[in-house]
Write a protein that holds these residues in place. Sequence first.
Motif, PDB file in Angstrom:
ATOM      1  N   ASN A 110       0.876  -1.171   0.000  1.00 42.52           N
ATOM      2  CA  ASN A 110       0.000   0.000   0.000  1.00 42.52           C
ATOM      3  C   ASN A 110       0.915   1.223   0.000  1.00 42.52           C
ATOM      4  O   ASN A 110       1.092   1.905   1.011  1.00 42.52           O
ATOM      5  N   ILE A 111       1.485   1.501  -1.151  1.00 42.56           N
ATOM      6  CA  ILE A 111       2.569   2.477  -1.245  1.00 42.56           C
ATOM      7  C   ILE A 111       2.083   3.903  -1.006  1.00 42.56           C
ATOM      8  O   ILE A 111       2.780   4.711  -0.378  1.00 42.56           O
ATOM      9  N   GLU A 112       0.884   4.233  -1.483  1.00 44.56           N
ATOM     10  CA  GLU A 112       0.370   5.587  -1.289  1.00 44.56           C
ATOM     11  C   GLU A 112       0.173   5.893   0.195  1.00 44.56           C
ATOM     12  O   GLU A 112       0.423   7.011   0.651  1.00 44.56           O
ATOM     13  N   SER A 113      -0.274   4.890   0.947  1.00 45.07           N
ATOM     14  CA  SER A 113      -0.428   5.072   2.395  1.00 45.07           C
ATOM     15  C   SER A 113       0.934   5.329   3.037  1.00 45.07           C
ATOM     16  O   SER A 113       1.096   6.248   3.851  1.00 45.07           O
ATOM     17  N   MET A 121      13.314   6.817   2.424  1.00 42.20           N
ATOM     18  CA  MET A 121      12.135   5.958   2.354  1.00 42.20           C
ATOM     19  C   MET A 121      11.104   6.517   1.375  1.00 42.20           C
ATOM     20  O   MET A 121      10.455   5.772   0.629  1.00 42.20           O
ATOM     21  N   LEU A 122      10.955   7.845   1.376  1.00 47.93           N
ATOM     22  CA  LEU A 122      10.049   8.465   0.404  1.00 47.93           C
ATOM     23  C   LEU A 122      10.530   8.210  -1.024  1.00 47.93           C
ATOM     24  O   LEU A 122       9.725   7.993  -1.940  1.00 47.93           O
ATOM     25  N   GLY A 123      11.845   8.226  -1.209  1.00 47.81           N
ATOM     26  CA  GLY A 123      12.400   7.889  -2.521  1.00 47.81           C
ATOM     27  C   GLY A 123      12.043   6.476  -2.929  1.00 47.81           C
ATOM     28  O   GLY A 123      11.707   6.217  -4.090  1.00 47.81           O
ATOM     29  N   ASP A 124      12.093   5.541  -1.958  1.00 48.56           N
ATOM     30  CA  ASP A 124      11.713   4.155  -2.246  1.00 48.56           C
ATOM     31  C   ASP A 124      10.255   4.060  -2.673  1.00 48.56           C
ATOM     32  O   ASP A 124       9.909   3.289  -3.570  1.00 48.56           O
ATOM     33  N   CYS A 125       9.385   4.850  -2.009  1.00 51.19           N
ATOM     34  CA  CYS A 125       7.964   4.840  -2.370  1.00 51.19           C
ATOM     35  C   CYS A 125       7.771   5.324  -3.805  1.00 51.19           C
ATOM     36  O   CYS A 125       7.048   4.696  -4.597  1.00 51.19           O
ATOM     37  N   CYS A 126       8.405   6.445  -4.138  1.00 48.82           N
ATOM     38  CA  CYS A 126       8.261   6.998  -5.490  1.00 48.82           C
ATOM     39  C   CYS A 126       8.852   6.054  -6.536  1.00 48.82           C
ATOM     40  O   CYS A 126       8.289   5.894  -7.629  1.00 48.82           O
ATOM     41  N   ARG A 127       9.958   5.406  -6.188  1.00 43.41           N
ATOM     42  CA  ARG A 127      10.572   4.450  -7.117  1.00 43.41           C
ATOM     43  C   ARG A 127       9.637   3.282  -7.378  1.00 43.41           C
ATOM     44  O   ARG A 127       9.481   2.838  -8.521  1.00 43.41           O
ATOM     45  N   THR A 128       8.987   2.784  -6.325  1.00 43.48           N
ATOM     46  CA  THR A 128       8.050   1.674  -6.471  1.00 43.48           C
ATOM     47  C   THR A 128       6.840   2.076  -7.309  1.00 43.48           C
ATOM     48  O   THR A 128       6.298   1.271  -8.070  1.00 43.48           O
ATOM     49  N   LEU A 129       6.432   3.346  -7.178  1.00 48.51           N
ATOM     50  CA  LEU A 129       5.288   3.845  -7.949  1.00 48.51           C
ATOM     51  C   LEU A 129       5.659   4.194  -9.386  1.00 48.51           C
ATOM     52  O   LEU A 129       4.796   4.573 -10.174  1.00 48.51           O
ATOM     53  N   PRO A 134      11.641  10.691 -11.418  1.00 51.08           N
ATOM     54  CA  PRO A 134      12.114  12.049 -11.092  1.00 51.08           C
ATOM     55  C   PRO A 134      11.934  12.395  -9.608  1.00 51.08           C
ATOM     56  O   PRO A 134      12.835  12.967  -8.992  1.00 51.08           O
ATOM     57  N   SER A 135      10.758  12.054  -9.043  1.00 50.62           N
ATOM     58  CA  SER A 135      10.524  12.346  -7.627  1.00 50.62           C
ATOM     59  C   SER A 135      11.431  11.499  -6.744  1.00 50.62           C
ATOM     60  O   SER A 135      11.936  11.973  -5.719  1.00 50.62           O
ATOM     61  N   ALA A 136      11.639  10.245  -7.130  1.00 52.87           N
ATOM     62  CA  ALA A 136      12.523   9.366  -6.360  1.00 52.87           C
ATOM     63  C   ALA A 136      13.933   9.945  -6.310  1.00 52.87           C
ATOM     64  O   ALA A 136      14.562  10.005  -5.239  1.00 52.87           O
ATOM     65  N   ILE A 137      14.443  10.392  -7.456  1.00 50.04           N
ATOM     66  CA  ILE A 137      15.788  10.974  -7.513  1.00 50.04           C
ATOM     67  C   ILE A 137      15.864  12.218  -6.638  1.00 50.04           C
ATOM     68  O   ILE A 137      16.845  12.435  -5.910  1.00 50.04           O
ATOM     69  N   SER A 138      14.815  13.043  -6.690  1.00 45.90           N
ATOM     70  CA  SER A 138      14.794  14.264  -5.882  1.00 45.90           C
ATOM     71  C   SER A 138      14.881  13.941  -4.389  1.00 45.90           C
ATOM     72  O   SER A 138      15.641  14.577  -3.643  1.00 45.90           O
ATOM     73  N   TYR A 139      14.110  12.943  -3.946  1.00 49.01           N
ATOM     74  CA  TYR A 139      14.144  12.552  -2.529  1.00 49.01           C
ATOM     75  C   TYR A 139      15.500  11.954  -2.145  1.00 49.01           C
ATOM     76  O   TYR A 139      16.045  12.252  -1.077  1.00 49.01           O
TER      77      TYR A 139
END
Length: 379
Positions: A193-196, A231-239, A243-248
């Motif tokens: 549940n990545i969005e959560s 961890m936020l980068g991991d969430c964005c990467r999974t989704l 670009p957002s993952a790299i930023s985090y």
Amino acid sequence: MSSLCPFARATTGGGVCPVKSDKNSTGICPAKSDKNSGGVCPVTGKNNGTEHKDSTEHAEEKSTDPRMVPAKCPFGYDSNTFKLGPLSCIVCQALLHESSKCKPCSHKFCKACILRFKDCPLCGADIEGIEPDTELQALVDRFIDGHARIKRSHAAGDGEATDSKNKVIYEDVSMERGAFLVQQAMRAFRAQNIESAKSRLSMCADDIREELKSSEDNLDLCSQLGAVLGMLGDCCRTLGDAPSAISYYEESSEFLLKLPTKDLELVHTLSVSLNKIGDLRYYDGDLQSARSYYARSLDVRRNAAKEHSAVASQVIDLATSLAKVADVDRNLGNEGAAIDGFEEAIQCLEKLKLDSEQASLEQRRLSVLNFLQNQLADK
């Protein structure tokens, strides 16, 4: 996503390891199987001996002050005792996110969780549709907003008093709120549940940023924010949001680079964040940028391996980084540099001797070594 809570070292009450205390995890502290750790938990920085005793005695001393109000959630929960209840999803076992009601049975789950099912996970009834439960979600949001918000600044003398001589001092429980949010994010992430997970981590990051406004040089806060951003980068990467993952990951690295390099857990987190940026650049076809990030990670791991040459995990991490840089060099047409990198990594791993109690590390060592030997065979 790392299973280590970045807030555990700062928790009140002796620093309980959330990896061990969370009933939904394996219940095994990651330090116990590594002989090189000396039995010290990498999360709490404590062992089962005198340090725990000292911290307990210290906590008892603090509690003797009649003016002190213990840090606690106004709802009666903390990050280590929170159990599943009406505010939780039975599928991901975390607090409800985008709470949704099944038709016709009216059982409630996270939207992302229930969309995977055709039958209700609770009663087995056919799901004819789902609808948002805004009232229940509002209650969950109020719970999160109220959890561990009892904070007062000692320095400012902010307190409540029944008279001028008897001020009540409140403990700062901002760390407790952070640990709670990270725990909920870990549960959600494990259940896909990545969005959560992303939502809880974003709240946590906002809290820490607010704290940093008045304490920019606080290394504990920098460490926590660096870990949460990773961890936020991991969430964005999974989704799939590269670009957002790299930023985090980049922001995570900025905060972690401010910290002393003696903490191996922080060194590992920093090097992993740099490698993840390199991976995303690599998959996007930007090999020069990928090599730059891999090389930065390699520098971090070289320094760590020099200072901690007896720690097996540092040697394996170093070999892994050497392999990543060498692989990019080969793809860039620099075969000589690639062979040198592969050979150096092989030498590191062949010199490393592990005992029978380090079976997981030995398996990892052999896996990396096998990859490296195959790369040389293909030259």
